[in-house]
Each structure stands twice: as C-alpha cells, then as structure tokens.
Write a protein that holds these residues in place. Structure first.
Motif, mmCIF file in Angstrom:
data_model
loop_
_atom_site.group_PDB
_atom_site.id
_atom_site.type_symbol
_atom_site.label_atom_id
_atom_site.label_comp_id
_atom_site.label_asym_id
_atom_site.label_seq_id
_atom_site.Cartn_x
_atom_site.Cartn_y
_atom_site.Cartn_z
ATOM 1 N N ASP A 25 0.877 -1.000 0.240
ATOM 2 C CA ASP A 25 -0.049 0.282 -0.062
ATOM 3 C C ASP A 25 0.472 1.343 -0.418
ATOM 4 N N GLY A 26 1.580 1.290 -0.262
ATOM 5 C CA GLY A 26 2.796 2.347 -0.574
ATOM 6 C C GLY A 26 3.996 2.547 0.760
ATOM 7 N N TYR A 27 3.503 2.452 1.639
ATOM 8 C CA TYR A 27 4.791 2.698 3.254
ATOM 9 C C TYR A 27 4.389 1.504 3.896
ATOM 10 N N LYS A 28 3.549 0.279 3.895
ATOM 11 C CA LYS A 28 3.487 -0.920 4.939
ATOM 12 C C LYS A 28 4.292 -1.812 4.628
ATOM 13 N N LEU A 29 4.932 -1.614 5.594
ATOM 14 C CA LEU A 29 6.450 -2.520 5.102
ATOM 15 C C LEU A 29 5.965 -4.478 6.130
ATOM 16 N N LYS A 30 6.176 -4.913 5.082
ATOM 17 C CA LYS A 30 5.823 -6.521 5.097
ATOM 18 C C LYS A 30 7.332 -7.182 5.428
ATOM 19 N N GLY A 31 7.933 -7.544 4.726
ATOM 20 C CA GLY A 31 8.822 -8.302 4.353
ATOM 21 C C GLY A 31 10.121 -7.695 4.281
ATOM 22 N N LEU A 32 11.798 -8.338 3.813
ATOM 23 C CA LEU A 32 12.486 -8.135 3.207
ATOM 24 C C LEU A 32 12.918 -9.478 1.909
ATOM 25 N N LEU A 33 13.874 -8.678 0.898
ATOM 26 C CA LEU A 33 14.360 -9.545 -0.057
ATOM 27 C C LEU A 33 15.638 -9.884 0.627
ATOM 28 N N LEU A 34 16.231 -10.623 0.286
ATOM 29 C CA LEU A 34 17.532 -11.229 0.776
ATOM 30 C C LEU A 34 17.969 -11.850 -0.660
ATOM 31 N N SER A 35 19.532 -11.936 -1.163
ATOM 32 C CA SER A 35 19.924 -12.853 -1.513
ATOM 33 C C SER A 35 20.798 -13.211 -0.695
ATOM 34 N N THR A 36 20.151 -15.634 -0.572
ATOM 35 C CA THR A 36 21.066 -16.056 -0.390
ATOM 36 C C THR A 36 21.887 -16.966 -1.016
ATOM 37 N N HIS A 37 22.481 -17.480 -0.688
ATOM 38 C CA HIS A 37 23.727 -18.644 -1.851
ATOM 39 C C HIS A 37 22.753 -19.986 -2.534
ATOM 40 N N GLU A 38 21.309 -19.650 -2.332
ATOM 41 C CA GLU A 38 19.767 -20.624 -2.712
ATOM 42 C C GLU A 38 19.711 -20.288 -4.226
ATOM 43 N N GLY A 39 19.707 -18.047 -3.638
ATOM 44 C CA GLY A 39 18.952 -17.311 -4.670
ATOM 45 C C GLY A 39 18.213 -16.403 -3.985
ATOM 46 N N GLU A 40 17.314 -16.071 -4.503
ATOM 47 C CA GLU A 40 16.774 -14.828 -3.952
ATOM 48 C C GLU A 40 15.340 -15.191 -3.126
ATOM 49 N N CYS A 41 14.971 -14.808 -1.672
ATOM 50 C CA CYS A 41 14.357 -15.035 -1.100
ATOM 51 C C CYS A 41 13.450 -13.710 -0.367
ATOM 52 N N TYR A 42 11.984 -14.051 -0.126
ATOM 53 C CA TYR A 42 11.031 -13.181 0.533
ATOM 54 C C TYR A 42 10.933 -13.881 1.999
ATOM 55 N N VAL A 43 11.333 -12.681 3.001
ATOM 56 C CA VAL A 43 11.026 -13.071 4.081
ATOM 57 C C VAL A 43 10.264 -12.192 5.250
ATOM 58 N N LYS A 44 8.803 -12.615 5.645
ATOM 59 C CA LYS A 44 8.032 -11.656 6.279
ATOM 60 C C LYS A 44 8.667 -11.585 7.636
ATOM 61 N N LEU A 45 7.952 -10.240 8.008
ATOM 62 C CA LEU A 45 9.213 -9.978 9.026
ATOM 63 C C LEU A 45 7.940 -9.869 10.577
ATOM 64 N N ALA A 46 7.920 -10.214 11.287
ATOM 65 C CA ALA A 46 6.867 -10.445 12.264
ATOM 66 C C ALA A 46 6.186 -8.976 12.292
ATOM 67 N N LYS A 47 5.232 -8.535 13.164
ATOM 68 C CA LYS A 47 4.930 -7.275 13.554
ATOM 69 C C LYS A 47 5.568 -6.547 14.675
ATOM 70 N N HIS A 48 6.022 -6.816 15.230
ATOM 71 C CA HIS A 48 7.352 -6.335 16.522
ATOM 72 C C HIS A 48 8.720 -5.792 15.915
ATOM 73 N N LEU A 49 9.357 -6.274 14.303
ATOM 74 C CA LEU A 49 10.123 -5.853 13.874
ATOM 75 C C LEU A 49 9.523 -5.158 12.788
ATOM 76 N N ARG A 50 8.333 -5.138 12.599
ATOM 77 C CA ARG A 50 8.165 -3.927 11.100
ATOM 78 C C ARG A 50 8.068 -2.630 11.735
ATOM 79 N N ALA A 51 7.489 -1.994 13.184
ATOM 80 C CA ALA A 51 7.927 -1.360 13.960
ATOM 81 C C ALA A 51 9.168 -1.045 14.056
ATOM 82 N N ALA A 52 10.055 -0.741 14.262
ATOM 83 C CA ALA A 52 11.215 -1.110 14.573
ATOM 84 C C ALA A 52 12.322 -0.969 14.135
#
Length: 222
Positions: A25-52
């Motif tokens: 929605d243009g401003y709500k942080l949901k997760g991270l995109l990471l590059s690992t040895h297995e390729g690109e992956c998406y990790v969803k952040l827990a709510k307490h991490l999104r705020a901080a």
C-alpha cells in the motif's frame, strides 16, 4: 485440526545480503528480499520487527535471520517468518572493509566515475501524520524532485512513527535535519534550502545500521 495437518512448521536460520524492503500500500513494511546462496528469497517480518526496522538499511548488508518456516502441504507453499534480524557475523567481521576505496576503471584513459548512492528523505506514514497532511507532503516532495530533476539522486521512503505525532507531518532530510508541522505548500522552499545547488553527495557512512532482535540499533561509523 484440519489446518494443522496441512501445515508443517519448523525453525530456520539463514544468512544473506539485503536487497530491498517489501512495501504494501505504498508505505506498510511487510518483509525483506534477501540474496542467499540458494537464490533470492522473501522473508516476512513479524509485527514487532516492522515497527522498529530502520528503512535506511543499505542494500548489500549481510543479515542473519531467525524465525519459522511454514510449509502448506495442500498449497505446496513455503512461507518464511522472521522473529529476529541481526547483523551477520561476516558483516561484523568486515564492516571496516566492506567498501574498500579503489581507483575507478578507465576506458581509453578516461576515468569512469562510480555511481553515487541515493539520498533518502524519510516521511512518517502513521495515521496522525497522514491526517495532518502527510499524504499531500509526499505528493509535493515527489513533484519537487521531478521539477528539479532529482528523481535519480533522491528517494522518498515512508517510515513508522517518529514519536512526535502532535507535531506532524514529520520528515527527516538526508542530512538528518528533522522537520515537523510541514505542509505541502512549504515543500518547495524546503527543497530549495536543502538541494538548492542540485548537487548531492552520497549518504554519510554512519547510516550503516541494522535492527537487532530487541528493537535497538546496531552499527558503527565506517
């Protein structure tokens, strides 16, 4: 009970280089995109991490992520949910040499200048600031950058609460100057003050910060 039989949950711990944030929605942080040895992956952040989480995290930073891996057997879908995000050991060991100074490559004796990092304007996207005109401020910032031809040099990022709700809208300029009660009509003058010469340098190295599990910030000046 039926849902539990279709879901397998296990712990995971992975390391990878930070690519970008996943924003909804243009401003709500949901997760991270990471590059690992297995390729690109998406990790969803827990709510307490999104705020901080600090949205100034530089791309390429090594992170260690710990959380839960959920496998939906019926849908054959895997979801990674982060409970802790830390600087990876490889990052802390090489923080002083992560970007060594090198001579730029030359072609036919003409030096090619390395690309400069984008400067970032942080704008609070919480409800109090939005009610006080935050949306209009974001639109005015985008228009001002376009008018000055700075789209390739400056980016605008929404953040969580800046703890100054009654004085919203709140924003932080690339030089860390904080402004409160900013209205859309004031944006052009503010941009002229900070970017009057249209010459921007890369963001200071002291923005190399990584959110750790307890919500505090880890990092050192380079």
């Amino acid at each position: 009970m039926g849902a539990s039989h279709n879901m397998e949950v296990s712990k995971f711990c992975l390391e990878g280089r930070f690519i970008d944030f996943v924003i909804k929605d243009g401003y709500k942080l949901k997760g991270l995109l990471l590059s690992t040895h297995e390729g690109e992956c998406y990790v969803k952040l827990a709510k307490h991490l999104r705020a901080a989480f600090d949205l100034r995290l530089p791309a390429g930073t090594w992170l260690q992520v710990v959380g839960y891996r959920e496998y939906d057997i019926k849908k054959d879908k895997v979801t990674l949910k982060a409970e802790r995000v830390m600087a990876a050991r490889s990052e802390t060991a090489t923080i002083q040499t992560i970007a060594p100074v090198q001579e730029p490559p030359s072609i036919d004796n003409v030096k090619v200048k390395p690309a400069k990092a984008k400067a970032t304007i942080l704008v609070c996207q919480k409800s109090d600031c939005m009610k006080r005109g935050g949306k209009g401020v974001c639109q005015a910032l985008e228009a001002a950058l376009s008018d000055r031809g700075l789209e390739d040099q400056v980016t605008i990022k929404g953040t969580g609460c800046m703890k100054n709700c009654k004085a919203g809208p709140n924003l932080v300029m690339p030089d860390k100057t904080r402004h409160s009660r900013i209205q859309a009509a004031q944006v052009p003058a503010l941009m002229d003050k900070h970017f009057g010469d249209k010459t921007l340098s890369a963001q200071p190295e002291n923005l190399r910060e990584v959110v750790i599990s307890n919500g505090k910030l880890w990092g050192k000046n380079s």
